[in-house]
Structure formats: structure tokens, C-alpha cells
Design a protein around this motif. Structure first.
Motif, PDB file in Angstrom:
ATOM      1  N   VAL A  39       0.990  -1.123   0.072  1.00 28.31           N
ATOM      2  CA  VAL A  39      -0.112   0.000  -0.222  1.00 28.31           C
ATOM      3  C   VAL A  39       0.966   1.332   0.013  1.00 28.31           C
ATOM      4  CG1 VAL A  39      -1.952   1.222   1.008  1.00 28.31           C
ATOM      5  CG2 VAL A  39      -1.853  -1.310   1.024  1.00 28.31           C
ATOM      6  N   ALA A  40       0.847   1.975  -1.219  1.00 27.48           N
ATOM      7  CA  ALA A  40       1.562   3.055  -1.190  1.00 27.48           C
ATOM      8  C   ALA A  40       1.056   4.211  -2.052  1.00 27.48           C
ATOM      9  CB  ALA A  40       2.882   2.724  -1.855  1.00 27.48           C
ATOM     10  N   ASP A  41       1.086   5.534  -1.749  1.00 21.72           N
ATOM     11  CA  ASP A  41       0.860   6.450  -2.707  1.00 21.72           C
ATOM     12  C   ASP A  41       1.826   7.193  -3.499  1.00 21.72           C
ATOM     13  OD1 ASP A  41      -0.082   8.963  -3.559  1.00 21.72           O
ATOM     14  OD2 ASP A  41      -0.760   9.752  -1.755  1.00 21.72           O
ATOM     15  N   LEU A  42       1.821   6.508  -4.605  1.00 20.66           N
ATOM     16  CA  LEU A  42       2.701   7.211  -5.607  1.00 20.66           C
ATOM     17  C   LEU A  42       2.722   8.539  -6.306  1.00 20.66           C
ATOM     18  CD1 LEU A  42       2.904   3.921  -7.850  1.00 20.66           C
ATOM     19  CD2 LEU A  42       4.148   4.439  -5.896  1.00 20.66           C
ATOM     20  N   SER A  43       2.038   9.542  -5.589  1.00 20.89           N
ATOM     21  CA  SER A  43       2.064  10.767  -6.042  1.00 20.89           C
ATOM     22  C   SER A  43       2.905  11.443  -4.746  1.00 20.89           C
ATOM     23  CB  SER A  43       0.631  11.518  -5.580  1.00 20.89           C
ATOM     24  OG  SER A  43       0.310  11.474  -4.370  1.00 20.89           O
ATOM     25  N   ASP A  83       1.098   9.946 -12.623  1.00 26.66           N
ATOM     26  CA  ASP A  83       1.110   9.145 -14.053  1.00 26.66           C
ATOM     27  C   ASP A  83       2.621   9.240 -14.678  1.00 26.66           C
ATOM     28  OD1 ASP A  83      -1.554   9.306 -13.384  1.00 26.66           O
ATOM     29  OD2 ASP A  83      -2.121   9.650 -15.441  1.00 26.66           O
ATOM     30  N   PHE A  84       3.248  10.338 -14.283  1.00 25.71           N
ATOM     31  CA  PHE A  84       4.460  10.413 -14.656  1.00 25.71           C
ATOM     32  C   PHE A  84       5.570  10.342 -13.729  1.00 25.71           C
ATOM     33  CE2 PHE A  84       8.547  12.606 -15.662  1.00 25.71           C
ATOM     34  CZ  PHE A  84       8.956  12.066 -16.784  1.00 25.71           C
ATOM     35  N   PHE A  85       5.563  10.997 -12.663  1.00 22.78           N
ATOM     36  CA  PHE A  85       6.692  10.732 -11.653  1.00 22.78           C
ATOM     37  C   PHE A  85       6.757   9.586 -11.006  1.00 22.78           C
ATOM     38  CE2 PHE A  85       6.838  15.386 -12.418  1.00 22.78           C
ATOM     39  CZ  PHE A  85       8.094  15.667 -12.800  1.00 22.78           C
ATOM     40  N   GLY A  86       5.283   9.122 -10.541  1.00 24.40           N
ATOM     41  CA  GLY A  86       5.444   7.795 -10.027  1.00 24.40           C
ATOM     42  C   GLY A  86       5.526   6.591 -10.759  1.00 24.40           C
ATOM     43  N   ALA A  87       5.276   7.038 -12.009  1.00 22.40           N
ATOM     44  CA  ALA A  87       5.545   5.617 -12.978  1.00 22.40           C
ATOM     45  C   ALA A  87       7.202   5.466 -13.262  1.00 22.40           C
ATOM     46  CB  ALA A  87       4.943   5.800 -14.392  1.00 22.40           C
ATOM     47  N   VAL A  88       7.722   6.867 -13.340  1.00 23.84           N
ATOM     48  CA  VAL A  88       9.276   6.594 -13.530  1.00 23.84           C
ATOM     49  C   VAL A  88      10.038   6.117 -12.364  1.00 23.84           C
ATOM     50  CG1 VAL A  88      11.205   8.407 -13.802  1.00 23.84           C
ATOM     51  CG2 VAL A  88       9.401   8.520 -15.353  1.00 23.84           C
ATOM     52  N   ALA A  89       9.700   6.566 -11.211  1.00 26.47           N
ATOM     53  CA  ALA A  89      10.066   6.388  -9.827  1.00 26.47           C
ATOM     54  C   ALA A  89       9.858   4.819  -9.633  1.00 26.47           C
ATOM     55  CB  ALA A  89       9.487   6.984  -8.668  1.00 26.47           C
ATOM     56  N   THR A  90       8.867   4.088 -10.201  1.00 26.37           N
ATOM     57  CA  THR A  90       8.510   2.716 -10.092  1.00 26.37           C
ATOM     58  C   THR A  90       9.627   1.908 -11.142  1.00 26.37           C
ATOM     59  OG1 THR A  90       6.415   2.953  -9.781  1.00 26.37           O
ATOM     60  CG2 THR A  90       6.767   0.688 -10.553  1.00 26.37           C
ATOM     61  N   LEU A  91       9.735   2.584 -12.288  1.00 21.01           N
ATOM     62  CA  LEU A  91      10.591   1.627 -13.322  1.00 21.01           C
ATOM     63  C   LEU A  91      11.973   1.987 -12.788  1.00 21.01           C
ATOM     64  CD1 LEU A  91       8.623   2.769 -16.424  1.00 21.01           C
ATOM     65  CD2 LEU A  91       8.737   0.566 -15.675  1.00 21.01           C
ATOM     66  N   ASP A  92      12.392   3.398 -12.425  1.00 21.74           N
ATOM     67  CA  ASP A  92      13.881   3.640 -12.123  1.00 21.74           C
ATOM     68  C   ASP A  92      14.152   2.939 -10.879  1.00 21.74           C
ATOM     69  OD1 ASP A  92      15.240   4.829 -13.972  1.00 21.74           O
ATOM     70  OD2 ASP A  92      14.771   6.867 -13.442  1.00 21.74           O
ATOM     71  N   GLY A  93      13.314   2.841  -9.928  1.00 25.95           N
ATOM     72  CA  GLY A  93      13.455   2.347  -8.528  1.00 25.95           C
ATOM     73  C   GLY A  93      13.710   0.815  -8.685  1.00 25.95           C
ATOM     74  N   LEU A  94      12.858  -0.067  -9.411  1.00 29.52           N
ATOM     75  CA  LEU A  94      13.118  -1.311  -9.356  1.00 29.52           C
ATOM     76  C   LEU A  94      13.790  -1.762 -10.253  1.00 29.52           C
ATOM     77  CD1 LEU A  94       9.293  -2.010  -8.978  1.00 29.52           C
ATOM     78  CD2 LEU A  94      10.865  -1.941  -7.129  1.00 29.52           C
ATOM     79  N   ARG A  95      14.440  -1.132 -11.372  1.00 33.61           N
ATOM     80  CA  ARG A  95      15.319  -1.500 -12.464  1.00 33.61           C
ATOM     81  C   ARG A  95      16.488  -2.605 -11.908  1.00 33.61           C
ATOM     82  NH1 ARG A  95      19.977   0.061 -14.220  1.00 33.61           N
ATOM     83  NH2 ARG A  95      19.619   1.989 -13.147  1.00 33.61           N
ATOM     84  N   ASP A  96      17.269  -2.158 -10.874  1.00 33.79           N
ATOM     85  CA  ASP A  96      18.237  -3.019 -10.578  1.00 33.79           C
ATOM     86  C   ASP A  96      17.765  -4.570  -9.948  1.00 33.79           C
ATOM     87  OD1 ASP A  96      17.147  -1.811  -7.891  1.00 33.79           O
ATOM     88  OD2 ASP A  96      18.731  -2.581  -7.076  1.00 33.79           O
ATOM     89  N   LEU A  97      16.492  -4.325  -9.474  1.00 31.01           N
ATOM     90  CA  LEU A  97      16.115  -5.863  -9.027  1.00 31.01           C
ATOM     91  C   LEU A  97      15.741  -6.634 -10.273  1.00 31.01           C
ATOM     92  CD1 LEU A  97      13.481  -4.951  -6.240  1.00 31.01           C
ATOM     93  CD2 LEU A  97      15.968  -5.515  -6.241  1.00 31.01           C
ATOM     94  N   LEU A  98      15.567  -6.282 -11.510  1.00 34.72           N
ATOM     95  CA  LEU A  98      15.401  -6.995 -12.610  1.00 34.72           C
ATOM     96  C   LEU A  98      16.558  -7.614 -13.174  1.00 34.72           C
ATOM     97  CD1 LEU A  98      12.981  -4.478 -14.622  1.00 34.72           C
ATOM     98  CD2 LEU A  98      12.398  -6.648 -13.702  1.00 34.72           C
ATOM     99  N   THR A  99      17.691  -6.961 -12.869  1.00 44.95           N
ATOM    100  CA  THR A  99      19.049  -7.425 -13.468  1.00 44.95           C
ATOM    101  C   THR A  99      19.322  -8.833 -12.914  1.00 44.95           C
ATOM    102  OG1 THR A  99      20.398  -6.523 -11.720  1.00 44.95           O
ATOM    103  CG2 THR A  99      20.017  -5.296 -13.862  1.00 44.95           C
ATOM    104  N   GLY A 100      18.721  -9.505 -12.025  1.00 42.09           N
ATOM    105  CA  GLY A 100      18.903 -10.942 -11.495  1.00 42.09           C
ATOM    106  C   GLY A 100      18.178 -11.689 -12.224  1.00 42.09           C
ATOM    107  N   GLU A 124       7.919  19.156 -21.048  1.00 36.71           N
ATOM    108  CA  GLU A 124       9.323  19.390 -21.070  1.00 36.71           C
ATOM    109  C   GLU A 124       9.718  19.289 -19.298  1.00 36.71           C
ATOM    110  OE1 GLU A 124      11.514  19.107 -23.342  1.00 36.71           O
ATOM    111  OE2 GLU A 124       9.954  18.651 -24.341  1.00 36.71           O
ATOM    112  N   ARG A 125       8.925  20.034 -18.580  1.00 34.70           N
ATOM    113  CA  ARG A 125       9.093  20.045 -17.103  1.00 34.70           C
ATOM    114  C   ARG A 125       9.177  18.612 -16.466  1.00 34.70           C
ATOM    115  NH1 ARG A 125       6.404  25.570 -14.333  1.00 34.70           N
ATOM    116  NH2 ARG A 125       7.152  26.856 -15.984  1.00 34.70           N
ATOM    117  N   CYS A 126       8.510  17.814 -17.138  1.00 37.64           N
ATOM    118  CA  CYS A 126       8.438  16.695 -16.611  1.00 37.64           C
ATOM    119  C   CYS A 126       9.433  15.713 -16.862  1.00 37.64           C
ATOM    120  CB  CYS A 126       7.157  15.598 -17.048  1.00 37.64           C
ATOM    121  SG  CYS A 126       5.522  16.037 -16.398  1.00 37.64           S
ATOM    122  N   LEU A 127       9.941  15.744 -18.259  1.00 34.63           N
ATOM    123  CA  LEU A 127      11.202  15.079 -18.851  1.00 34.63           C
ATOM    124  C   LEU A 127      12.276  15.547 -18.163  1.00 34.63           C
ATOM    125  CD1 LEU A 127       9.854  14.820 -22.314  1.00 34.63           C
ATOM    126  CD2 LEU A 127      10.364  12.973 -20.780  1.00 34.63           C
TER     127      LEU A 127
END
Length: 257
Positions: A39-43, A83-100, A124-127
Motif C-alpha cells: 500500500v503506497a501513494d505514488l503521488s 502518471d509521470f513521476f510515480g511511473a518513472v520512480a517505479t521503473l527506475d527504482g526497481l530496475r536493479d532488481l530486474l538484473t537478476g 518538458e518540465r516532466c522530462l
């Protein structure tokens, strides 16, 4: 058995994806603001940190796939935050766990709304990764009566982020296909109030034409997400796949780029 994280797992496309993957024998770690394994608020930055921490614990330090699906469609800065920052944080934050994993995969849920117009400054501010500035711009759009641009802008930024990162050493170079889907109108709680009356449905049909079978149930995009994070998907890289009943074709004709 593959271990997959699905955000926004309590309803809509996320729940359909969670249920489909579990029916196939995968272990799914669901993430949402309620009724989820995490349970986490990605905002919020705290919620995103909690997501990464708890998934790391529940997955024993390894994952096979991530589906960054959580999203909002409110005329509120929270939509951009999730929709943007939560999604990017999810992908970036969990990427290292995928390498195994022997077959790591990642996918995000965008929207065909990226075709309907966006606020370039917000994108552009998001990116640029400047969340305070992006949320400030989002608030300005709301107060100036342009809150409807937040959702397509956040999703457009997400699509561009996927395109910019998918072929980098951190993703493709690490053997991780990173892609996104762009659904049309899906019968979920998020859009229920937008298609409740015949008049609303007529207006939506003008904005989002779906000549092939009309509105879809969440199981339709869920099947595409499930394939994107399956071992079978070995070479799709940085694609935004429209599953929209033909909206992209009607609105853009033969344009493919």
C-alpha cells in the motif's frame, strides 16, 4: 514461476493484469493505495520510497518484470505526480532488481490521449525531472481552466521517457525490454463518469473514435501488458503500442512517426 510487480493493481487494467498473470502461474506483487500487497501513494516521494523498499523485501531482492500501470485522470496536479513521476520512480527504482532475472521485462501504461493535445511546457518540465516545476505548471493549467490537459501531457511525457531510455545501456544494454501501451477507452472506474450517458458517449466517440469493437474491457490491455512482460517478448524495444480500437489510425492516418 516469474515474480511481477503491478502498480494500480486494485482496479481497472491493473487488477485485470494482476489476475491474468496469477492465473498463468506468476507471482504478482500488487501495489495500490488500498487492497494491495504494497500500500503506497505514488503521488508522494515517501510513497515511492515505500514501494521500492517493500517490493525489495517481498521479492527477496529479485524481480522478473515490472508493470508501471498506476494512474489518475483527475484535473489535479496529483495526476502528473502519479502518471509521470510515480511511473518513472517505479521503473527506475526497481530496475536493479530486474538484473537478476534471466528474462527481465518492463512496461508502462500510457494512453491514446497522447494524440489529443498536450501542454508542451508541462511535458518538458516532466522530462527535465523537475517535479516541483511540473506541479506548479499543472496547478496553473487547472486554475486557468485547462486542467483537462494534465492527463494527456503526463502520458505524453511518459511515452517520451520510455522512448528516450529504452535503448540505453541501463535498459536494452542490460537485456531489459522497456515498452508502453496506449489504450483507448477502457471500461474502468476511472472513466465511468465520462461515458455514463448517451450524450457523453457520443461526445467521446467524436474525440476517441474506436471503429473496431468500440470500448474495451480491462482484460484487453491486460493481455497486451502480460505479453510485453513475458519471456516471449525478447526484442520489442521502446515501443508505444496502441490498443485503441483504431483511434490512432483514424486520427493520424498513415502517419507512423
Amino acid at each position: 514461476m516469474r515474480t511481477v510487480v503491478v502498480t494500480g493493481s486494485a482496479s481497472g487494467i491493473g487488477r485485470a493484469t494482476r489476475d491474468l498473470l496469477r492465473s498463468r502461474g506468476d507471482r504478482v506483487i500488487g501495489v495500490d493505495v488500498h487492497d494491495a500487497d504494497v500500500v503506497a501513494d505514488l503521488s508522494t516521494t515517501d510513497g515511492r520510497a515505500r514501494l521500492v523498499e517493500r517490493v525489495r523485501e517481498l521479492g527477496d531482492g529479485r524481480l522478473d518484470a515490472v508493470v508501471a500501470n498506476a494512474g489518475l485522470a483527475h484535473e489535479s496536479p496529483a495526476t502528473v505526480a502519479v502518471d509521470f513521476f510515480g511511473a518513472v520512480a517505479t521503473l527506475d527504482g526497481l530496475r536493479d532488481l530486474l538484473t537478476g532475472s534471466t528474462a527481465p521485462r518492463a512496461a508502462a501504461t500510457a494512453s491514446m490521449a497522447v494524440l489529443l493535445g498536450a501542454d508542451d511546457e508541462l511535458v518538458e518540465r516532466c522530462l527535465a525531472g523537475d517535479e516541483p516545476a511540473a506541479l506548479e505548471r499543472a496547478e496553473h493549467l487547472v486554475t486557468s481552466g485547462r486542467g483537462g490537459m494534465l492527463y494527456p501531457s503526463a502520458k505524453k511525457a511518459l511515452c517520451r521517457w520510455v522512448r528516450r531510455h529504452a535503448a540505453t545501456p541501463e535498459w536494452a544494454g542490460a537485456g531489459i525490454p522497456l515498452n508502453a501501451i496506449a489504450p483507448g477507452i477502457v471500461r474502468t472506474p476511472m472513466v465511468a463518469d465520462l461515458i455514463a450517458t448517451p450524450e457523453q458517449r457520443d461526445a467521446m466517440a467524436q474525440a476517441v473514435p474506436m471503429p473496431l469493437n468500440g470500448y474495451m474491457d480491462p482484460e484487453v490491455p491486460a493481455r497486451l501488458l502480460a505479453w510485453l512482460v513475458d519471456e516471449e517478448n525478447s526484442h520489442l524495444c521502446g515501443q508505444v503500442v496502441f490498443v485503441d480500437g483504431g483511434s490512432d489510425v483514424v486520427l493520424r492516418g498513415d502517419t507512423t512517426c
